[in-house]
Write an enzyme that holds these catalytic residues in place. Sequence first.
Site, mmCIF file in Angstrom:
data_model
loop_
_atom_site.group_PDB
_atom_site.id
_atom_site.type_symbol
_atom_site.label_atom_id
_atom_site.label_comp_id
_atom_site.label_asym_id
_atom_site.label_seq_id
_atom_site.Cartn_x
_atom_site.Cartn_y
_atom_site.Cartn_z
ATOM 1 N N HIS A 264 -8.395 1.180 -3.924
ATOM 2 C CA HIS A 264 -9.289 0.883 -2.795
ATOM 3 C C HIS A 264 -9.990 2.183 -2.410
ATOM 4 C CE1 HIS A 264 -9.480 -0.366 1.758
ATOM 5 N NE2 HIS A 264 -10.671 -0.196 1.230
ATOM 6 N N GLY B 30 1.237 -2.245 4.002
ATOM 7 C CA GLY B 30 1.709 -0.868 3.847
ATOM 8 C C GLY B 30 2.943 -0.624 4.677
ATOM 9 N N SER B 31 2.721 -0.419 5.985
ATOM 10 C CA SER B 31 3.840 -0.075 6.861
ATOM 11 C C SER B 31 4.903 -1.174 6.897
ATOM 12 C CB SER B 31 3.320 0.227 8.272
ATOM 13 O OG SER B 31 2.463 -0.801 8.730
ATOM 14 N N MET C 190 -8.905 7.991 0.415
ATOM 15 C CA MET C 190 -9.711 8.341 1.603
ATOM 16 C C MET C 190 -10.207 9.775 1.476
ATOM 17 S SD MET C 190 -7.296 6.713 4.535
ATOM 18 C CE MET C 190 -6.567 5.055 4.353
ATOM 19 N N GLY D 131 -2.931 3.579 8.103
ATOM 20 C CA GLY D 131 -1.956 2.506 8.067
ATOM 21 C C GLY D 131 -1.427 2.250 9.473
ATOM 22 N N HIS E 112 -1.168 -1.119 -4.414
ATOM 23 C CA HIS E 112 -2.429 -0.872 -3.691
ATOM 24 C C HIS E 112 -2.537 0.621 -3.395
ATOM 25 C CE1 HIS E 112 -5.907 -2.046 -1.256
ATOM 26 N NE2 HIS E 112 -5.480 -1.185 -0.341
ATOM 27 N N ASP F 102 -6.387 -6.815 3.973
ATOM 28 C CA ASP F 102 -5.816 -5.467 4.075
ATOM 29 C C ASP F 102 -5.838 -4.989 5.517
ATOM 30 O OD1 ASP F 102 -5.025 -2.835 3.708
ATOM 31 O OD2 ASP F 102 -6.695 -2.284 2.399
ATOM 32 N N GLY F 103 -4.641 -4.769 6.069
ATOM 33 C CA GLY F 103 -4.528 -4.176 7.397
ATOM 34 C C GLY F 103 -3.738 -5.032 8.370
ATOM 35 N N GLY F 104 -2.629 -4.518 8.833
ATOM 36 C CA GLY F 104 -1.836 -5.220 9.850
ATOM 37 C C GLY F 104 -1.149 -6.479 9.370
ATOM 38 N N MET G 7 -12.188 4.401 -0.328
ATOM 39 C CA MET G 7 -12.832 4.612 0.972
ATOM 40 C C MET G 7 -13.463 5.996 0.896
ATOM 41 S SD MET G 7 -9.727 2.971 3.177
ATOM 42 C CE MET G 7 -8.594 3.126 1.795
ATOM 43 N N GLY H 136 -8.914 3.601 7.299
ATOM 44 C CA GLY H 136 -8.623 5.017 7.560
ATOM 45 C C GLY H 136 -7.156 5.310 7.805
ATOM 46 N N MET I 3 -11.183 -6.451 5.173
ATOM 47 C CA MET I 3 -10.419 -5.523 6.005
ATOM 48 C C MET I 3 -10.105 -6.190 7.354
ATOM 49 S SD MET I 3 -9.996 -2.788 4.190
ATOM 50 C CE MET I 3 -9.106 -1.903 5.468
ATOM 51 N N ASP J 40 -4.723 3.574 -1.833
ATOM 52 C CA ASP J 40 -5.775 3.857 -0.845
ATOM 53 C C ASP J 40 -6.329 5.271 -1.001
ATOM 54 O OD1 ASP J 40 -6.032 1.482 0.794
ATOM 55 O OD2 ASP J 40 -3.963 1.859 1.422
ATOM 56 N N SER K 20 0.853 -1.194 0.000
ATOM 57 C CA SER K 20 0.000 0.000 0.000
ATOM 58 C C SER K 20 0.882 1.235 0.000
ATOM 59 C CB SER K 20 -0.889 0.011 1.240
ATOM 60 O OG SER K 20 -1.398 1.317 1.414
HETATM 61 C C1 DX5 Z 1 -6.305 1.138 5.666
HETATM 62 C C2 DX5 Z 1 -5.810 0.896 4.265
HETATM 63 C C3 DX5 Z 1 -4.667 -0.040 4.180
HETATM 64 C C4 DX5 Z 1 -3.433 0.389 4.901
HETATM 65 C C5 DX5 Z 1 -2.713 -0.829 5.358
HETATM 66 O O1 DX5 Z 1 -7.504 1.827 5.617
HETATM 67 O O2 DX5 Z 1 -6.843 0.391 3.458
HETATM 68 O O3 DX5 Z 1 -4.391 -0.379 2.835
HETATM 69 O O4 DX5 Z 1 -2.571 1.162 4.135
HETATM 70 O O5 DX5 Z 1 -1.624 -0.430 6.108
HETATM 71 P P1 DX5 Z 1 -0.848 -1.434 7.070
HETATM 72 O O6 DX5 Z 1 -0.310 -2.554 6.228
HETATM 73 O O7 DX5 Z 1 0.223 -0.572 7.636
HETATM 74 O O8 DX5 Z 1 -1.836 -1.924 8.097
HETATM 75 ZN ZN ZN Z 2 -6.382 -0.442 1.424
#
Ligand code: DX5
Ligand code: ZN
Length: 226
Positions: free
Chosen positions: A65, A197-198, A36, A143, A32, A175-177, A67, A141, A136, A34, A7
């Site tokens: 993605h 992402g992170s 928002m 990362g 990916h 997606d997420g963590g 949001m 919202g 999710m 994102d 991401s």
């Molecule tokens: C959160 C995003 C994710 C986010 C994931 O709303 O949709 O794509 O960037 O980040 P990590 O991998 O750091 O949880």
């Molecule tokens: Zn995402």
Amino acid sequence: MFRLAPSILSANFAKLGQEITDVIASGADIVHFDVMDNHYVPNLTIGPLVCEAIRPVTDAIIDVHLMVEPVDRIIPDFAKAGANIISFHPEASNHIDRTIGLIKEQGCKAGLVFNPATPLYYLDHVLDKLDLILIMSVNPGFGGQKFIPEALNKLRAVRKRLDASGNSNILLEIDGGVKVDNIAEIARAGADTFVAGSAIYNAGKDTDPHRYDSVVAAFRAELAKV
Ligand code: DX5
Ligand code: ZN
């Protein structure tokens, strides 16, 4: 068989093109993206202009993605900007089937996104029309949040449903963590496409073009065990 989708939310935006080139060169598969809107989610990121700007930088799939709420107005803009996959949250659309149709009319693949508390019944009447299901594992919202383990049960339920209905070609994305230490467990629960992402972009913020090699290799090594 397994696809890694870093991401860009956690990338260095001052060098976004280079960040994408480097992460794909390190062996990642999908960009990916994102989006928002500070309305559907409490954060504000990037839109079609940035998608258009990065399109010439990579041949990789751009996985948008959304949001945002409402969703329909902005879909053609992302299609024109070079998006390959466009996903949206069912709560953000008044007419889910129409939104899926709109994405496809624009020549993109369509995905439906499930928040941690969103029930899977939204799949009931549209499953055959989808190219991707995104589960999710954090509330959308931001990362850098912690993986919510219930997402594993959800993945198992969707995988079962896809296999039973002859829809195994639909991508099942998480997606997420997602981290090196949980990706194998997530893959065993049924995901085949992994947003991170992170965990990826924070692995190296310097100017070494190979700075993502080791983290991408670590993810691949974990997936090879599955
Ligand atoms: C959160 C995003 C994710 C986010 C994931 O709303 O949709 O794509 O960037 O980040 P990590 O991998 O750091 O949880
Ligand atoms: Zn995402």
